[in-house]
Design an enzyme around this catalytic site. Sequence first.
Site, short mmCIF file in Angstrom:
data_model
loop_
_atom_site.label_atom_id
_atom_site.label_comp_id
_atom_site.label_asym_id
_atom_site.label_seq_id
_atom_site.Cartn_x
_atom_site.Cartn_y
_atom_site.Cartn_z
N ASP A 169 0.83 -1.21 0.00
CA ASP A 169 0.00 0.00 0.00
C ASP A 169 0.87 1.26 0.00
O ASP A 169 1.72 1.44 0.88
CB ASP A 169 -0.89 -0.07 1.27
CG ASP A 169 -2.04 0.89 1.23
OD1 ASP A 169 -2.10 1.75 0.33
OD2 ASP A 169 -2.90 0.79 2.13
N ASP A 240 -10.47 3.95 -1.71
CA ASP A 240 -11.03 2.97 -0.78
C ASP A 240 -12.56 2.83 -0.92
O ASP A 240 -13.27 3.83 -1.01
CB ASP A 240 -10.75 3.39 0.66
CG ASP A 240 -9.29 3.20 1.02
OD1 ASP A 240 -8.47 2.98 0.10
OD2 ASP A 240 -8.97 3.30 2.21
C1 GAL Z 1 -5.68 2.00 2.80
C2 GAL Z 1 -6.13 0.82 1.96
C3 GAL Z 1 -7.08 0.01 2.77
C4 GAL Z 1 -6.40 -0.46 4.03
C5 GAL Z 1 -5.81 0.72 4.80
C6 GAL Z 1 -4.95 0.25 5.96
O1 GAL Z 1 -4.79 2.78 2.08
O2 GAL Z 1 -6.72 1.28 0.77
O3 GAL Z 1 -7.58 -1.08 2.01
O4 GAL Z 1 -5.40 -1.37 3.67
O5 GAL Z 1 -5.02 1.53 3.97
O6 GAL Z 1 -4.35 1.29 6.63
#
Ligand code: GAL
Length: 419
Positions: A169, A240
């Site tokens: 990520d 998200d």
């Molecule tokens: C976001 C991601 C989510 C989750 C989250 C965790 O950036 O899109 O799916 O993983 O971070 O902090």
Amino acid sequence: MRLSCTVLIAVLGLTTFTATAQTPAAATKPNATPAPAHATKAAAKPILAATPPMGWNSWNFFNGRVTDKDIRNAADELVATGMKDAGYNYVNIDDTWQGDRDADGVMHANSKFPDMKALADYVHSKGLKLGIYSGPGTKTCARFAGSLDHEVQDANLYASWGIDYLKYDLCSFRADVMTAKAPDDKAEQMRLMIAAYDKMGNALAASGRPIVYSLCQYGWDSPWEWAPALGGNLWRTTGDISANWNSVYAITEEQAGLAKYAGPGHWNDPDMLEVGNGRLTLAENRSHFSMWAMLAAPLLAGNDLPNMKPEVKAILTNKDVIAIDQDKLGRQATRAYADGEVEVWTRSLSGGAKAILVLNAGSDRTANHPFHLDLARLGLHGPLKGKDLWTGKDITVTNNMPVELVSHDTLLLRIGAAK
Ligand code: GAL
């Protein structure tokens, strides 16, 4: 934000990949830059993620509260509920498992995860696989330690634990590297981002363990064009998801036009499932699941498994719908047409079969105002024998057939050859 990345791809020497190619080897053109070492090697091995990955991920329900016990419970529940039998085989730990690095730079899990290897062994003993989460920056989105400058070390650590899937990520890499190194140069920022994903792709490939590589950078700079060449098995196409209809539908609309980039081993990822979460009605849960199946999307449930309602379980384990998602041809659906607030999507399936989805996306178009399905606009001619995958009943599909759907509900049909 979706910027053209043709120039960036050329700079990185990633021109060996064409989106329609099924294998990296097939994508190699004469005079093109040689494919990355891991891509060439992959041609000889079975395809990883030959169909879209299925499983459960901790984030949508637990957020930062997830523990070792929750992951073990999730594994137990996948087995007990029949979800494992339906195909859900990855149990993925999302953000907040990370502790500190030791003097040698080796990452240790925090106190919520006392023994990651033992956890992997437990999950494997259930016939399931374990996924983990990191990012290319110093910090993950929940401000836990990322993999910057420790990519090889981390990939090898994951392999030694028995990890089968990595979600990577972007998070703090934006501030740490992209804007720090190239504050006013968007193209350079994107090049740095792609290089970071390439680095981890290489590290995973060199780790000696098949680890599904999931890119999570919110669809920035059209990852469908460059992620497969880095060894990416799936890449997020959007920001998200949230557990409400506006989010699910907005994401659905963003997927039109991406079908040609999906195929065995490399999938568009419109984000994890919210089926059973938040304010989604049953009709909306059905539509969400149906659309993700049509999109050949990874099916990663994110609900409260021990307290799953029977009607939610019935949606998540509908084998006919899952068979659409998992069809071995891997042809993502395209939107055939939209008449106002009703949309028709179609997908070719193996053996000459076809899936047709009709979605009433309108918030106030009622079921007693039927929509007429125009088969000619799908290149079809009725009557056609098929199955309604939500009622489970056989159906004969006729030209201009009236379809009565309540708001936000879906008709999902399989026509043609039996699966
Ligand atoms: C976001 C991601 C989510 C989750 C989250 C965790 O950036 O899109 O799916 O993983 O971070 O902090």
